[in-house]
Design an enzyme around this catalytic site. Sequence first.
Site: not given
Ligand code: PMP
Length: 285
Positions: A33, A52, A100, A148, A205
């Site tokens: 997502y 991303r 599944r 993500k 992330l």
């Molecule tokens: N780390 C994690 C684990 C997240 O879930 C997020 C937001 N989705 C972020 C960092 C921040 O990422 P962004 O700046 O792209 O929203």
Amino acid sequence: MSRIVYVNGAFVPEAEAKVSVFDRGFLFADGVYEVTAVIGGKLLDFAAHLTRLRRSLAELRLASPMEDGAILDLHRELVARNAIDLGHVYMMVTRGEADRDFAFPPEDTAPSFVLFTQSRKSIETPEVERGLKVATVPDLRWARRDIKTIQLLYPSMAKMEARRQGMDDAWMVEDGFVTEGTSNNAYIVTQDDAIVTRSLSNAILHGITRAAVLRTAAEAGLRVEERAFTVDEAKTAREAFITSAGAFVTPVVAIDGTGIGTGRPGELTKRMRAHYLEEAIRTAI
Ligand code: PMP
């Protein structure tokens, strides 16, 4: 007003927005997502979110739902249909509907593609004014946090643990070092004014807001150190903050009950928030 949601080719009222119980997103959390902030009806850092998304799809060998231009058009259409001035667009791709089976379905299985909007009243929130209190928890997530994915159960549990302790959010810790927040990247500002945040790897992330904030900081001539920091170092820092597409730059004022710096949102943090927002709004599309 009921929202209009995009589901697999159709714009429908939210009550009619449905996917199959056999969707691999539902059965296996097999999906990825993106969340893109909207200010003044425009999308912030959109190109970076698309890049991303492409990387997450490729890492999981998920099919692309459509071309970049069409994805941008969809975002704009949804923002317009829901009259979103301030808020965000949530976009999700799953491996689609299949019997599944742990093995992936045939490559020609259509991915599921869902987008919806959420509006908010104001950019400034009570949390920004007073700063967040965070609790530390062990980082028990899987080892590919750079992708993500929609498997957000552990961060959700970590957030609930923080709430149980009377705090706002959790910072996750691995081998003594902070990885990141439940849904944001984590930073400290040292006593000699360096901005410190963990370097990019599979452990965190790769935040889009992180990249933009570090760029802004470098342009402003601030010192940035991309390295891991411990909970003890954070407790003795001058300031702390988090970044995400939802929180932009938001101060952190306490860790496990220990106040950071003055115990109030820091001056550098406030400047970084203002700089980030200014630049992101200027380049929004
Ligand atoms: N780390 C994690 C684990 C997240 O879930 C997020 C937001 N989705 C972020 C960092 C921040 O990422 P962004 O700046 O792209 O929203």
